[in-house]
Design an enzyme around this catalytic site. Sequence first.
Site, PDB file in Angstrom:
ATOM      1  N   CYS B 131     -51.231  -7.101  29.933  1.00  0.00           N
ATOM      2  CA  CYS B 131     -51.865  -8.408  29.805  1.00  0.00           C
ATOM      3  C   CYS B 131     -52.777  -8.439  28.586  1.00  0.00           C
ATOM      4  CB  CYS B 131     -52.655  -8.762  31.049  1.00  0.00           C
ATOM      5  SG  CYS B 131     -53.240 -10.451  30.984  1.00  0.00           S
ATOM      6  N   GLY B 244     -38.893 -13.575  29.614  1.00  0.00           N
ATOM      7  CA  GLY B 244     -39.410 -14.081  28.351  1.00  0.00           C
ATOM      8  C   GLY B 244     -38.584 -15.272  27.920  1.00  0.00           C
TER       9      GLY B 244
END
Lengths: 242, 305
Positions: B131, B244
């Site tokens: 992250c 993604g």
Amino acid sequence: MKQGIYTIGHNRPLTADVWEMTLLGDTTPITAPGQFINIKLEGLFLRRPISVCDWDGEKLTIIYKVVGRGTAQMSRMAPGEKLDVLAGLGNGFDVQKCGEHTLVIGGGVGVPPLYGLAKALLAAGKKVTAVLGFNTAGEIFYENEFKALGVDTVVTTVDGSYGVKGFVTHGLPERYDYYCACGPLPMLKAVYNAAPTSGLLSFEERMGCGFGACMGCSCETKYGNKRICVDGPVLEKEEIIW
Amino acid sequence: MVDTKVTLSGIVLDNPVIPASGTFGYGKEFAALYDINCLGTFSFKGTTREARFGNPTPRIAECNAGMINAVGLQNPGVEAVIARELPVMKEFFHKPVMANVSGFSVEDYAYTCALLDKEEQVGWLEVNISCPNVHNGGMSFGVDPRAAAEVTAAVKAVTTKPVYMKLSPNVTDIVSIARACEEAGADGISLINTLLGMRIDLRTKKPVIANKMGGFSGSAILPVALRMVYQVYEAVQIPVIGMGGVSSAEDVIEMMLAGATAVEVGAANLVNPYACRDIIADLPRVMEQYRINNLTEIIGGAHHG
């Protein structure tokens, strides 16, 4: 919340950069004034959240200010064009919480949801006074619409070109027992500090989804973390942390 | 009749479609809209040892074909997730769920994973070492093969559930990170997390995001994700979950051809809350169009012949 395809009824300018659009379609997802819709626009990734001004059985009315690509694109759309909309988002104003004489205080494009709220308050038998704040005379909209409801309406302009000179806080009447406010953050804060009664304030924040999934629009309150999109946009005065 | 089933570390999924962590909460907002048991599974909101509010707002920005978020792992903390979210989830989701975990130290990861290991509902642990939103945070683990391996080993030591390491794309050599995780015992690799990006508001002349930078996601990143899934598939023996920019059944198939055993859908859920349901409904049609009878058979198909 419900996803639906809506047809543009009309789309017309109210001022140089503020537009009124009606959307024909299923309005049953809208359950309270102050809720918003999230509009998918061609070529843009995220939907655009816009508050609902008014609604009936066939159509809903939104008022938006052209501030960027999305709203500029909306202003170029014609009647008959279709929009993919998530409708009935957010908590909205709870009319039951409002007082017998409720002040509705709007600033700029914070004014629209208060129109639907004023109608709902009147329908609930409550007295309504409106204070609508704008920068200058040329930016005023919906004064006549509020007056047509039979609502005492005070207009303020920052430059004094119309109505009371100054901010909405300069136009507050002496007597009322509750208020509902929607507008830019500095206005909400000024109202919060100036108005002695309890009230409801509607907030704005950059959103991802608009339905509580992404946590993009969270804020901290005295009642815990809230998502402006589903736990708001309307918060109680007592819970707000500035 | 086409076969959409895939197997992820011994657990059979009805289809490879998995809403990605951070775009699906703990499932309830979506369960109110449709029966989410149609999903392969879902990866729930990134969970940490302590409760977190995350970063200051604004933490969302529009981009061409995508968005930036800097939410910063807002979550109620692992104890609250186990006490409050999982029992509620059990009422509407009847499949093993993927638990997404983040941390700020190796001990944090191990602590959180050890607690989630005891939860019957959890089928897999997806460990986010990537992250980009948190100062001092996950970033440092995901960019260094040794740190990535250290987290992997620490988590593997406290759980018997399959462990998927979720990698950051913000590295020069994704393959070395994936290999380090595999060597440390990872059961699979999830990739990619968001790409570090930013936007600047021309009116204020300042970054749109309060945290200045955030994670870029959405359809624009699909080619980057595909390339990395392709590279990692060639480098490791363990299964890869690809994600993604996926927003259609065609994208799911493309990701599987690159080497993904299952495919996560992220930002698309935020624009179309029915995105995953729609993709799953569309999969058989697209499979027939491309003469695919069995999805498992196409995994890594772009590498062969």
